[in-house]
Design a protein around this motif. Structure first.
Motif, mmCIF file in Angstrom:
data_model
loop_
_atom_site.group_PDB
_atom_site.id
_atom_site.type_symbol
_atom_site.label_atom_id
_atom_site.label_comp_id
_atom_site.label_asym_id
_atom_site.label_seq_id
_atom_site.Cartn_x
_atom_site.Cartn_y
_atom_site.Cartn_z
ATOM 1 N N PHE A 186 -13.637 44.328 6.901
ATOM 2 C CA PHE A 186 -14.556 44.598 8.018
ATOM 3 C C PHE A 186 -15.891 45.114 7.502
ATOM 4 N N SER A 187 -15.806 46.064 6.565
ATOM 5 C CA SER A 187 -17.043 46.646 6.039
ATOM 6 C C SER A 187 -17.888 45.608 5.318
ATOM 7 N N VAL A 188 -17.252 44.754 4.526
ATOM 8 C CA VAL A 188 -18.004 43.731 3.796
ATOM 9 C C VAL A 188 -18.677 42.762 4.771
ATOM 10 N N LEU A 189 -17.923 42.344 5.811
ATOM 11 C CA LEU A 189 -18.517 41.459 6.817
ATOM 12 C C LEU A 189 -19.673 42.137 7.534
ATOM 13 N N HIS A 190 -19.489 43.426 7.844
ATOM 14 C CA HIS A 190 -20.559 44.184 8.499
ATOM 15 C C HIS A 190 -21.805 44.232 7.601
ATOM 16 N N GLN A 191 -21.581 44.487 6.319
ATOM 17 C CA GLN A 191 -22.709 44.554 5.393
ATOM 18 C C GLN A 191 -23.382 43.189 5.262
#
Length: 853
Positions: free
Chosen positions: A299-304
């Protein structure tokens, strides 16, 4: 270390105390020497392994225990001996589970022995241990979540390192690794790692094959990627797929491993791998928590990535991939504020881009912009800055190393579009590139100033036709300052009512009567001085708001003065110039309706005169609006007829009442046979349209006489009157009389026969004598050539007599104008009298011959 040779057991005080205490402990205690031979076992240990309390000394695990158990203990013992701290393992002996603590005994740098203490793990203890481990992983998951929520990890690399660190710090795992998957190369690369003990190996940079047929392609990491699921190996030494790394596992005490793939939009791009020292370490609860952690990482990587994409959209042009205007300004400012001694900021524009975009379509236009952007980017070094400023405009900030050379820069830019553009059109197209530049720090020390001044230079290039590069000049700034000054003054004048109409009369050559007035704007300064439109009209016409306000002010000013004009006996049409931008503006109808309500008498007298005819690009809309004007009883005049959009084709579409001949055809009329022919043709052509034809720019009697001879009898110009305020118009109207010489020519003319040619030649001789410095007029030279070639003009007497006089008279004129002495002046005066006499003869001949009817 001193030893007890009989017992073979270390005899230091601490060890003897340990042995005495171990006798009374209810859990197994073992002491082995440096060769891992048994030296002491308490009663609980002997019972656990089924040994007698005597006879085991100096024996090895292989001598005393069954092979599987002996191999397991020997491996764990050797691992513990290699460490400097206590090691903990979980082992099963005789179906019973124990937590085994091993502590190496050292004599300086030498390993003297190993103490092992085994604590049986009951079901309650096992539950407590599982709870603690689960709690530890919950804490790790929570910290990862907090990092994701706070966005502490500014890049994926920061996040990966944070996840590995949290797992190692908060749990019993001894190592955590992140591997990046390269599907094209069919491999996973270990890129981030954190370990609990310093002696553990570094796996960063390790490449693991994802090919199932490869010897290393059956490990947990490869299987997790291929199968897209979590792979748990709770006994790495027993798993065939982990066999290639068993030496490492044994050396560093790794017994369990897990590989969790991180899924990003359906692709497995990352793998989280965790290692533990105990067998059966990864329970279902821990596996579940690690999967949640992997989901959070994803999730964090996609958000970034989404944030990076939004940032890219905010800072880069989506078509060309170049920095947009905002990002260009920021990067250019950073370059100018750095250590670079000098820069050149260029603003470039593709010549005729809109034409080609409209001609071949937006797709071809986009391809052209992309191609030009790529070629411009090739001009730049790593230190330069490039960006798309908008539409077909690009900006470049080029570092200057040494002396600035404009020719070199010009050639570099010219090379961008030297090659033809292959864009899928029928044939290659060669385009031009216009550019302006400003130099840092000479022309400015901030990017805003440099861009503005480079833009001024670009506008100068476009004005001259484009396809070149030009630098900023201070005079361009002065012109801009003047425009600002003019704009401010015209705005104040409009607000304060200091813009008023002056009136220029239009007369009929046949009757001498005033047949119309043109209202022309004049601005009075605060000091009372009068300013003509030459000072401000270019600024007004470039601004849609100002051109509308000026038009409304002029219409209102005429409406206020109509009653006074009536008292002067000037109940004639009054034309008011309306800019094309005002005419086509959505508010024009409302403006005119309100003015007609305020001044009802305008409906009988007002004529809307279309100016800036070249701006009537939206002809269908203009036709519709002008029909609406005619429906309200107003007249419509077309200015500058014969040039630009004021052409014959548009005359057919527009509901006109008046045509005003472009003064370009009037200015050189006496000396130009071509202009005489064009005016004569216009007179004939307009005669059937039912509209008035007015000649503008009539500045001399000569103009008026010749126009009358050509049949154009409605005139306007300085020969009649300059534009006048209402007070002076009253005096003019009371004293105006048509000059006597005009009346002699005041009759409609035919273009048939040679009368027109003869009239033009006569006017040419007369003009040549009056202004010998201008040289021989075209009308004279062409008429002489026709006579010398023997052309029969077919003119009946006495007009034909003109021909016989012309040759000798023109030869005498040629000699007279070349003589600059006083005698030459006398001769010219005498010849002028003869030419005037010949003109009177022509007028009598024209009247009798009916060639002018």
């Amino acid at each position: 270390m001193a030893t007890d040779t009989d017992a073979g057991v270390p005899t230091n005080r601490m060890l003897r105390a340990l042995v005495r205490g171990a006798e009374r402990l209810p859990f197994p205690v073992l002491i082995k020497d440096g060769g891992l031979r048994w030296r002491y076992a308490n009663e609980a240990a002997c019972e656990l392994f089924g040994l007698q309390q005597a006879g085991y000394q100096h024996q090895t695990d292989t001598d005393l225990l069954e092979p599987g158990l002996a191999g397991q203990m020997g491996e764990d013992d050797r691992t513990a001996l290699s460490l400097r701290e206590m090691a903990e393992t979980r082992e099963v002996v005789g179906g019973r589970s124990f937590r085994v603590f091993r502590y190496p005994l050292r004599d300086g740098d030498e390993v003297a022995g190993l103490v092992s203490i085994a604590l049986e793990v009951t079901e309650l203890e096992a539950a407590r241990l599982a709870f603690e481990r689960q709690r530890d992983f919950y804490m790790a998951l929570s910290e990862v979540n907090q990092a994701v929520i706070r966005d502490e990890s500014h890049t994926p690399a920061d996040l990966y390192d944070s996840v590995c660190r949290v797992i190692v710090q908060h749990t019993a795992a001894i190592m955590a690794v992140i591997a990046r998957v390269d599907h094209d190369k069919q491999q996973a690369v270990f890129v981030h790692q954190r370990e609990k003990f310093a002696h553990l190996p570094t796996l960063r940079g390790l490449h693991v094959s994802l090919d199932a047929a490869h010897p290393h392609g059956q490990g947990a990491t490869a299987r997790a990627v291929r199968e897209g699921r979590t792979i748990v190996v709770n006994d790495v030494l027993a798993d065939p797929g982990m066999a290639p790394w068993n030496d490492l596992h044994r050396e560093y005490g790794v017994h369990s491993a897990i590989a969790v793939p991180v899924t990003l939009k359906g692709n497995h791009e990352i793998v989280l791998i965790v290692y533990a020292a105990e067998r059966d370490f990864f329970t279902p609860d821990l596996v579940h928590l690690l999967r949640d952690m992997a989901d959070d990482v994803g999730f964090s990587v996609l958000h970034q990535r989404q944030a990076e994409r939004l940032r890219h959209l905010a800072l880069y042009d989506s078509l060309t991939g170049l920095p947009n205007r905002l990002w260009f300004f920021e990067r250019a400012a950073a370059l100018a504020n750095g250590d670079v001694p000098a820069c050149a900021l260029l603003v470039l524009d593709i010549d005729d881009f809109k034409f080609y975009n409209d001609l071949f379509g937006n797709e071809a236009g986009d391809a052209l912009l992309t191609m030009v952007g790529g070629r411009l980017q090739a001009l730049c070094s790593e230190d330069d800055v490039i960006g798309r400023m908008g539409s077909d405009e690009f900006g470049l900030m080029l570092c200057i190393d040494g002396k600035f050379d404009e020719e070199v820069l010009q050639q570099r830019v010219a090379n961008v579009l030297t090659e033809s553009c292959e864009l899928g059109w029928d044939a290659p197209v060669t385009l031009g590139l216009s550019g302006g530049y400003a130099l840092y720090p000479r022309d400015g020390r901030d990017v805003d100033t440099l861009v503005r001044r480079a833009g001024m230079a670009l506008q100068a290039v476009k004005t001259e036709g484009g396809n070149q590069l030009r630098g900023y000049l201070p005079a361009q700034e002065e012109n801009l300052d003047r425009r600002r000054e003019v704009r401010a003054e015209i705005e104040r004048a409009l607000a304060e009512g200091r813009v008023e109409p002056w009136f220029q009369p239009q007369v009929d050559l046949l009757s001498g009567e005033v047949i119309g007035l043109e209202a022309l704007a004049r601005l009075r300064t605060e000091e009372g001085a009068v300013v003509t439109p030459d000072w401000f009209i270019d600024v007004v016409e470039a601004d849609a708001t100002l051109i509308r306000r000026l038009g409304v002010a002029m219409l209102d000013g005429v409406g206020v003065r109509l009653s006074h004009l009536k008292k002067l006996g000037l109940e004639v049409p009054v034309s008011v110039n309306i800019g094309a931008r005002h005419l086509l503006a959505p508010g024009f109808r409302r403006d005119l309706t309100e003015l007609l309500e305020r001044h009802p008498q305008l409906a009988e007298r007002l004529e809307i005169e279309i100016t800036e005819a070249e701006s009537l690009a939206d002809m269908p809309r203009a036709v519709k609006i002008l029909h609406w004007v005619r429906e309200r009883g107003l007249g419509v005049a077309l200015d500058d007829f014969g040039s630009g959009y004021a052409s014959v084709g548009n005359v057919r579409q527009l509901p006109l009442t008046t045509l005003k001949l472009d003064q370009e055809f009037v200015r050189n009329l006496p000396a130009s046979v071509d202009d005489q022919t064009i005016v004569s043709a216009v007179v004939v052509g307009v005669r059937g349209l039912g509209v008035r034809l007015i000649a503008e720019g009539v500045e001399t009697d000569e103009h008026a006489e010749l126009l009358g001879a050509l049949g154009l009898t409605l005139l306007q110009g300085y020969a009649i009157s300059r534009p006048l305020p209402l007070s002076e118009l009253e005096r003019w109207s009371g004293g105006w009389q048509r000059p006597a010489s005009w009346r002699l020519w005041a009759r409609p003319a035919s273009t048939q026969g040679s009368a027109l040619v003869c009239v033009g030649a006569w006017f040419g001789l007369r003009r040549w004598l009056a202004r010998p410095d201008l040289g021989e007029p075209q009308a004279v030279s062409r008429f002489r050539e026709r006579l010398q070639s023997g052309v029969d003009f077919g003119c009946p007497p006495p007009l034909s007599e003109f021909r016989s006089l012309f040759i000798s008279l023109s030869e005498r004129v040629t000699d007279a104008v070349s003589d600059r002495s006083a005698e030459g002046v006398r001769k010219r005066d005498q010849l002028l009298a003869e030419v005037d006499a010949m003109g009177r003869m022509m007028r009598r001949a024209i009247g009798r011959s009916s060639l002018i009817s």
